[in-house]
Motif scaffolding. Structure first.
Motif, PDB file in Angstrom:
ATOM      1  N   LEU A  18      -5.448   3.923  -1.725  1.00  0.00           N
ATOM      2  CA  LEU A  18      -6.851   4.127  -1.383  1.00  0.00           C
ATOM      3  C   LEU A  18      -7.318   5.510  -1.802  1.00  0.00           C
ATOM      4  O   LEU A  18      -6.588   6.498  -1.714  1.00  0.00           O
ATOM      5  N   ILE A  19      -8.556   5.557  -2.254  1.00  0.00           N
ATOM      6  CA  ILE A  19      -9.197   6.819  -2.648  1.00  0.00           C
ATOM      7  C   ILE A  19     -10.097   7.235  -1.495  1.00  0.00           C
ATOM      8  O   ILE A  19     -11.189   6.678  -1.298  1.00  0.00           O
ATOM      9  N   ARG A  35     -10.133   2.392  -4.762  1.00  0.00           N
ATOM     10  CA  ARG A  35      -8.675   2.393  -4.733  1.00  0.00           C
ATOM     11  C   ARG A  35      -8.139   2.373  -6.154  1.00  0.00           C
ATOM     12  O   ARG A  35      -8.826   2.003  -7.104  1.00  0.00           O
ATOM     13  N   PHE A  36      -6.900   2.816  -6.267  1.00  0.00           N
ATOM     14  CA  PHE A  36      -6.156   2.642  -7.500  1.00  0.00           C
ATOM     15  C   PHE A  36      -5.174   1.504  -7.291  1.00  0.00           C
ATOM     16  O   PHE A  36      -4.486   1.438  -6.265  1.00  0.00           O
ATOM     17  N   LEU A  37      -5.100   0.609  -8.259  1.00  0.00           N
ATOM     18  CA  LEU A  37      -4.132  -0.472  -8.224  1.00  0.00           C
ATOM     19  C   LEU A  37      -2.994  -0.115  -9.169  1.00  0.00           C
ATOM     20  O   LEU A  37      -3.202   0.074 -10.366  1.00  0.00           O
ATOM     21  N   LEU A  38      -1.805  -0.017  -8.617  1.00  0.00           N
ATOM     22  CA  LEU A  38      -0.637   0.451  -9.357  1.00  0.00           C
ATOM     23  C   LEU A  38       0.225  -0.736  -9.765  1.00  0.00           C
ATOM     24  O   LEU A  38       0.580  -1.569  -8.925  1.00  0.00           O
ATOM     25  N   ARG A  69       0.828  -1.219   0.000  1.00  0.00           N
ATOM     26  CA  ARG A  69       0.000   0.000   0.000  1.00  0.00           C
ATOM     27  C   ARG A  69       0.857   1.262   0.000  1.00  0.00           C
ATOM     28  O   ARG A  69       1.877   1.344   0.704  1.00  0.00           O
ATOM     29  N   LEU A  70       0.422   2.230  -0.794  1.00  0.00           N
ATOM     30  CA  LEU A  70       1.002   3.566  -0.788  1.00  0.00           C
ATOM     31  C   LEU A  70       0.144   4.431   0.128  1.00  0.00           C
ATOM     32  O   LEU A  70      -1.049   4.587  -0.099  1.00  0.00           O
TER      33      LEU A  70
END
Length: 252
Positions: free
Chosen positions: A201-202, A211-214, A171-172
């Motif tokens: 997470l947004i 969330r964005f998955l990077l 997680r960022l």
């Protein structure tokens, strides 16, 4: 990639050859031109090589300058031997100045590149903020725009929106730190985790809206903390937009 390698090889070859040419041309005039002046000319050659942004070119030019300065312009001539103390000092200083100039030039190019990237990130952030401020911007348009900005900011492969609110991924976090398996990741040293997608997470006002998955799995990326905080802030802009009733299509 092959073209780039050829270009690098040409630049390095030119950097090695240029001091040879300069010293060979000036050799007939060595009785009229002080060696210190020749050394200054060679420093200019090294600066030119370093300005290409390739360390091997700059350092190669510095080493080549020292060798050919010794060979053509110091007694005994046409031998890699120096008998005069002043010439020894000049040669050593030439090498030291050449290497130093190379490192300073490379540092300047890195700072310029970093500054340019930050200007680009700021422009992307402003454009995202404008989309958030426009009440008629569909959430899907904003999300797609921010995904592109995050990919650029972090130099990653992909950023994908997901409606889940968290999982077992690395997680960022809001402060730009990254954790994986409960442990802090040293991104500057080890890079972003490559074995799994990283979730961002947004959030807005304590509520998670997705969330964005990077995806950074193809090679190691080491975005600095400023870049990571920019990505987090962009995600927060999306969170603020999703928390506000808006006209347009549904979340995608």
């Amino acid at each position: 990639m092959r073209t780039r390698s050829r270009r690098t090889a040409l630049v390095v070859t030119a950097a090695l050859a240029a001091p040879l040419v300069v010293c060979a041309v000036l050799a007939p005039f060595r009785d009229d031109v002080a060696n210190t002046n020749v050394a200054l000319v060679l420093v200019l050659v090294v600066v030119g090589a370093a300005a290409t942004g390739r360390r091997t070119a700059g350092i190669g030019a510095a080493l080549s300058s020292g060798v050919w300065f010794d060979f053509f312009l110091t007694e005994p001539y046409h031998q890699l031997t120096i008998t005069d103390r002043t010439d020894v000092e000049t040669t050593v200083l030439l090498l030291l100045v050449g290497v130093s100039v190379t490192e300073i030039a490379l540092w300047g190019r890195r700072e310029q590149a970093r500054s340019s990237r930050r200007v680009g990130f700021l422009a992307g952030f402003v454009s995202s903020a404008r989309l958030v401020a426009a009440a008629d911007t569909p959430p899907s348009v904003l999300i797609t725009h921010v995904q592109r900005q995050i990919v650029e900011a972090l130099d990653i492969d992909e950023c994908r929106f997901d409606t889940a609110t968290g999982g077992a991924h690395p997680r960022l976090h809001a402060d730009g730190s990254v954790t994986s398996g409960g442990s802090l990741v040293d991104v500057e040293r080890d890079g972003l985790p490559t074995g799994d997608r990283i979730e961002l997470l947004i959030e807005h006002a304590g509520t998670v809206h997705g969330r964005f998955l990077l995806d950074a799995t193809t090679r190691v990326r080491r975005p600095d903390v400023d870049q990571r905080v920019i990505a987090v802030t962009l995600a927060q802009l999306v969170g603020a937009a999703l928390a506000t009733p808006r006209s347009g299509d549904r979340r995608t």
